[in-house]
Design a protein around this motif. Structure first.
Motif, PDB file in Angstrom:
ATOM      1  N   LEU A 158       0.792  -1.123  -0.042  1.00  0.00           N
ATOM      2  CA  LEU A 158       0.179  -0.108  -0.003  1.00  0.00           C
ATOM      3  C   LEU A 158       0.872   1.148  -0.090  1.00  0.00           C
ATOM      4  CD1 LEU A 158      -2.774  -0.848   2.494  1.00  0.00           C
ATOM      5  CD2 LEU A 158      -3.038  -0.392   0.193  1.00  0.00           C
ATOM      6  N   CYS A 159       1.927   1.335   0.799  1.00  0.00           N
ATOM      7  CA  CYS A 159       2.686   2.450   0.879  1.00  0.00           C
ATOM      8  C   CYS A 159       3.430   2.630  -0.461  1.00  0.00           C
ATOM      9  CB  CYS A 159       3.852   2.273   1.942  1.00  0.00           C
ATOM     10  SG  CYS A 159       3.078   2.324   3.599  1.00  0.00           S
ATOM     11  N   ALA A 160       3.956   1.566  -1.083  1.00  0.00           N
ATOM     12  CA  ALA A 160       4.915   1.648  -2.312  1.00  0.00           C
ATOM     13  C   ALA A 160       3.820   2.165  -3.465  1.00  0.00           C
ATOM     14  CB  ALA A 160       5.587   0.296  -2.745  1.00  0.00           C
ATOM     15  N   ALA A 161       2.464   1.632  -3.452  1.00  0.00           N
ATOM     16  CA  ALA A 161       1.572   1.872  -4.625  1.00  0.00           C
ATOM     17  C   ALA A 161       1.303   3.475  -4.225  1.00  0.00           C
ATOM     18  CB  ALA A 161       0.395   1.112  -4.330  1.00  0.00           C
ATOM     19  N   GLY A 162       0.858   3.638  -3.019  1.00  0.00           N
ATOM     20  CA  GLY A 162       0.587   5.211  -2.753  1.00  0.00           C
ATOM     21  C   GLY A 162       1.601   5.967  -3.071  1.00  0.00           C
ATOM     22  N   TYR A 163       2.743   5.779  -2.808  1.00  0.00           N
ATOM     23  CA  TYR A 163       4.038   6.652  -3.240  1.00  0.00           C
ATOM     24  C   TYR A 163       4.256   6.947  -4.818  1.00  0.00           C
ATOM     25  CZ  TYR A 163       8.745   8.369  -3.643  1.00  0.00           C
ATOM     26  OH  TYR A 163       9.933   9.063  -4.062  1.00  0.00           O
ATOM     27  N   ALA A 164       3.815   5.812  -5.327  1.00  0.00           N
ATOM     28  CA  ALA A 164       4.265   5.721  -6.866  1.00  0.00           C
ATOM     29  C   ALA A 164       3.260   6.462  -7.556  1.00  0.00           C
ATOM     30  CB  ALA A 164       4.229   4.260  -7.378  1.00  0.00           C
ATOM     31  N   LEU A 165       1.707   6.404  -6.886  1.00  0.00           N
ATOM     32  CA  LEU A 165       0.730   6.943  -7.515  1.00  0.00           C
ATOM     33  C   LEU A 165       0.804   8.594  -7.547  1.00  0.00           C
ATOM     34  CD1 LEU A 165      -2.082   6.840  -8.779  1.00  0.00           C
ATOM     35  CD2 LEU A 165      -3.128   6.712  -6.710  1.00  0.00           C
ATOM     36  N   TRP A 166       1.292   8.863  -6.131  1.00  0.00           N
ATOM     37  CA  TRP A 166       1.479  10.202  -5.887  1.00  0.00           C
ATOM     38  C   TRP A 166       2.386  11.098  -6.673  1.00  0.00           C
ATOM     39  CZ3 TRP A 166       5.817  11.957  -2.355  1.00  0.00           C
ATOM     40  CH2 TRP A 166       5.634  13.287  -2.269  1.00  0.00           C
ATOM     41  N   ALA A 167       3.730  10.065  -6.838  1.00  0.00           N
ATOM     42  CA  ALA A 167       4.714  10.518  -7.671  1.00  0.00           C
ATOM     43  C   ALA A 167       4.268  10.826  -9.344  1.00  0.00           C
ATOM     44  CB  ALA A 167       6.143   9.302  -7.626  1.00  0.00           C
ATOM     45  N   CYS A 168       3.331  10.109  -9.903  1.00  0.00           N
ATOM     46  CA  CYS A 168       3.057  10.127 -10.956  1.00  0.00           C
ATOM     47  C   CYS A 168       1.722  11.257 -11.050  1.00  0.00           C
ATOM     48  CB  CYS A 168       2.578   8.715 -11.676  1.00  0.00           C
ATOM     49  SG  CYS A 168       4.154   7.744 -11.579  1.00  0.00           S
ATOM     50  N   SER A 169       1.103  11.679 -10.021  1.00  0.00           N
ATOM     51  CA  SER A 169      -0.080  12.302 -10.172  1.00  0.00           C
ATOM     52  C   SER A 169      -0.133  13.730 -10.860  1.00  0.00           C
ATOM     53  CB  SER A 169      -0.536  12.310  -8.703  1.00  0.00           C
ATOM     54  OG  SER A 169       0.188  13.394  -7.980  1.00  0.00           O
ATOM     55  N   ARG A 170       1.197  14.173 -10.686  1.00  0.00           N
ATOM     56  CA  ARG A 170       1.572  15.518 -11.417  1.00  0.00           C
ATOM     57  C   ARG A 170       0.476  16.631 -10.766  1.00  0.00           C
ATOM     58  NH1 ARG A 170       6.395  16.002 -13.403  1.00  0.00           N
ATOM     59  NH2 ARG A 170       6.876  14.285 -14.622  1.00  0.00           N
ATOM     60  N   ASP A 171       0.459  16.485  -9.473  1.00  0.00           N
ATOM     61  CA  ASP A 171      -0.328  17.432  -8.631  1.00  0.00           C
ATOM     62  C   ASP A 171      -1.888  17.634  -9.058  1.00  0.00           C
ATOM     63  OD1 ASP A 171       1.888  18.740  -7.609  1.00  0.00           O
ATOM     64  OD2 ASP A 171       2.222  20.051  -9.609  1.00  0.00           O
ATOM     65  N   ARG A 172      -2.414  16.348  -9.655  1.00  0.00           N
ATOM     66  CA  ARG A 172      -3.906  16.215  -9.780  1.00  0.00           C
ATOM     67  C   ARG A 172      -4.447  15.859  -8.435  1.00  0.00           C
ATOM     68  NH1 ARG A 172      -3.279  12.313 -14.926  1.00  0.00           N
ATOM     69  NH2 ARG A 172      -1.545  11.990 -14.016  1.00  0.00           N
ATOM     70  N   ALA A 173      -5.359  16.352  -7.901  1.00  0.00           N
ATOM     71  CA  ALA A 173      -5.763  16.459  -6.548  1.00  0.00           C
ATOM     72  C   ALA A 173      -6.565  15.078  -5.970  1.00  0.00           C
ATOM     73  CB  ALA A 173      -6.838  17.518  -6.297  1.00  0.00           C
ATOM     74  N   ALA A 174      -7.235  14.546  -7.029  1.00  0.00           N
ATOM     75  CA  ALA A 174      -8.077  13.285  -6.986  1.00  0.00           C
ATOM     76  C   ALA A 174      -6.927  12.271  -6.663  1.00  0.00           C
ATOM     77  CB  ALA A 174      -9.008  12.966  -7.881  1.00  0.00           C
ATOM     78  N   LEU A 175      -5.947  11.976  -7.438  1.00  0.00           N
ATOM     79  CA  LEU A 175      -4.877  10.944  -7.401  1.00  0.00           C
ATOM     80  C   LEU A 175      -4.005  11.065  -6.086  1.00  0.00           C
ATOM     81  CD1 LEU A 175      -3.771  10.624 -11.239  1.00  0.00           C
ATOM     82  CD2 LEU A 175      -5.304   9.314  -9.920  1.00  0.00           C
ATOM     83  N   ALA A 176      -3.619  12.341  -5.872  1.00  0.00           N
ATOM     84  CA  ALA A 176      -2.903  12.765  -4.841  1.00  0.00           C
ATOM     85  C   ALA A 176      -3.512  12.351  -3.638  1.00  0.00           C
ATOM     86  CB  ALA A 176      -2.461  14.279  -4.839  1.00  0.00           C
ATOM     87  N   CYS A 177      -4.932  12.590  -3.280  1.00  0.00           N
ATOM     88  CA  CYS A 177      -5.712  12.277  -2.182  1.00  0.00           C
ATOM     89  C   CYS A 177      -5.509  10.612  -2.149  1.00  0.00           C
ATOM     90  CB  CYS A 177      -7.157  12.897  -2.164  1.00  0.00           C
ATOM     91  SG  CYS A 177      -7.028  14.709  -1.807  1.00  0.00           S
ATOM     92  N   VAL A 178      -5.961   9.965  -3.268  1.00  0.00           N
ATOM     93  CA  VAL A 178      -6.023   8.438  -3.116  1.00  0.00           C
ATOM     94  C   VAL A 178      -4.793   8.202  -2.536  1.00  0.00           C
ATOM     95  CG1 VAL A 178      -6.339   6.460  -4.415  1.00  0.00           C
ATOM     96  CG2 VAL A 178      -7.885   8.267  -4.809  1.00  0.00           C
ATOM     97  N   ALA A 179      -3.812   8.358  -3.224  1.00  0.00           N
ATOM     98  CA  ALA A 179      -2.273   7.958  -2.787  1.00  0.00           C
ATOM     99  C   ALA A 179      -2.016   8.476  -1.331  1.00  0.00           C
ATOM    100  CB  ALA A 179      -1.167   8.924  -3.479  1.00  0.00           C
TER     101      ALA A 179
END
Length: 285
Positions: A237-258
């Motif tokens: 979960l931590c690795a997936a969240g970190y990767a999602l956040w790193a790739c979110s490009r400041d998109r709020a929805a993705l960053a919050c899910v991360a």
């Protein structure tokens, strides 16, 4: 069994998760705004979005009072300052929370210029590191071998860095605040260090617990299965969240899910700690 033991310490679990993460997120937001910020229309919104990590931090504080049983007990805890690791933890965490609340209130009331964010950023960063370290060292007791390791504070520091970086990034993304390259590298770097520390500590803690229990006739297979399951879930979960956040490009929805993924993963880390070390660990000894 492990999850049942951990649930008995739910108030402590949430306190040791939410307070270090919330304070570190405020610290990284302040540093980002003060040292690496680019002024823009979203700057004021970013000040207001300090509310997100502040709420996380305050929620952890509330949980601590449920553990004490009665708020008045906090005064007894303070009497042990300097010679009780638990009292030291409470005092350091309280100081960090007060600084965080002051920063948040000022941000809400009128905002801060770059100099104000820098000053609070430095102070909050010191307070966040101290809070994480003291929260970990509160469990370092020579009479309990499974607790008396550096994994306690290393794990808490890793938890604070990873959770704080991702929560800070999500808060800034919700505010529509675009990070420049330096700010992104700062947050990603803190998160990466925290992720590595969390994974290493889970492995190290498991080895220490297994060795200690093995010398006393072994430990139930169900506990080890639960420990491994929670540890794997935490890292995934931590690795997936970190990767999602790193790739979110400041998109709020993705960053919050991360951020949610990381916080749930870190909660599993604390489940492993309390499930094995606090409840079952005492039974072995």
């Amino acid at each position: 069994m492990l999850f049942e033991n951990a649930s008995a310490e739910l108030a402590l679990l949430l306190f040791t998760l939410l307070v270090p993460v919330g304070v570190m997120a405020l610290a990284l937001m302040a540093c980002t705004r003060g040292f690496l910020a680019v002024d823009g229309a979203a700057a004021r919104a970013a000040d207001r979005l300090a509310t997100l990590p502040a709420v996380v931090m305050i929620a952890g504080l509330v949980c601590s009072f449920f553990h004490l049983g009665a708020p008045a007990h906090v005064f007894g805890m303070m009497a042990g300052l300097g010679h009780s690791p638990l009292s030291n933890e409470i005092i350091v965490a309280a100081i960090a929370i007060v600084i965080g609340v002051v920063y948040w209130v000022i941000c809400l009331a009128k905002g801060l210029n770059a100099g104000g964010h820098k000053a609070f950023g430095i102070v909050l960063l010191v307070a966040a590191v101290a809070c994480a370290v003291f929260t970990g060292t509160a469990y370092s007791m020579p009479t309990i071998p499974t607790w008396d390791t550096p994994y306690n504070w290393v794990g808490q520091l890793g938890l604070a860095l990873l959770g704080g970086a991702v929560l800070a990034g999500a808060s800034l993304a919700v505010a529509g605040y675009e990070l420049d390259k330096r700010a992104r590298c700062l947050l990603l770097g803190c998160g990466a260090v925290g992720l590595v520390a969390v994974a290493a500590v889970l492995i190290g803690q498991g080895a220490v617990a297994g060795a200690a229990a093995g010398s006393l006739g072994g430990l139930p297979a169900a506990v080890m299965v639960d420990y491994a399951s929670a540890g794997i879930g935490c890292v995934v979960l931590c690795a997936a969240g970190y990767a999602l956040w790193a790739c979110s490009r400041d998109r709020a929805a993705l960053a919050c899910v991360a951020a949610v993924c990381v916080l749930v993963g870190l909660a599993l880390m604390r489940v492993d700690f309390y499930g094995v070390f606090l409840s079952a660990g005492l039974a072995w000894l």
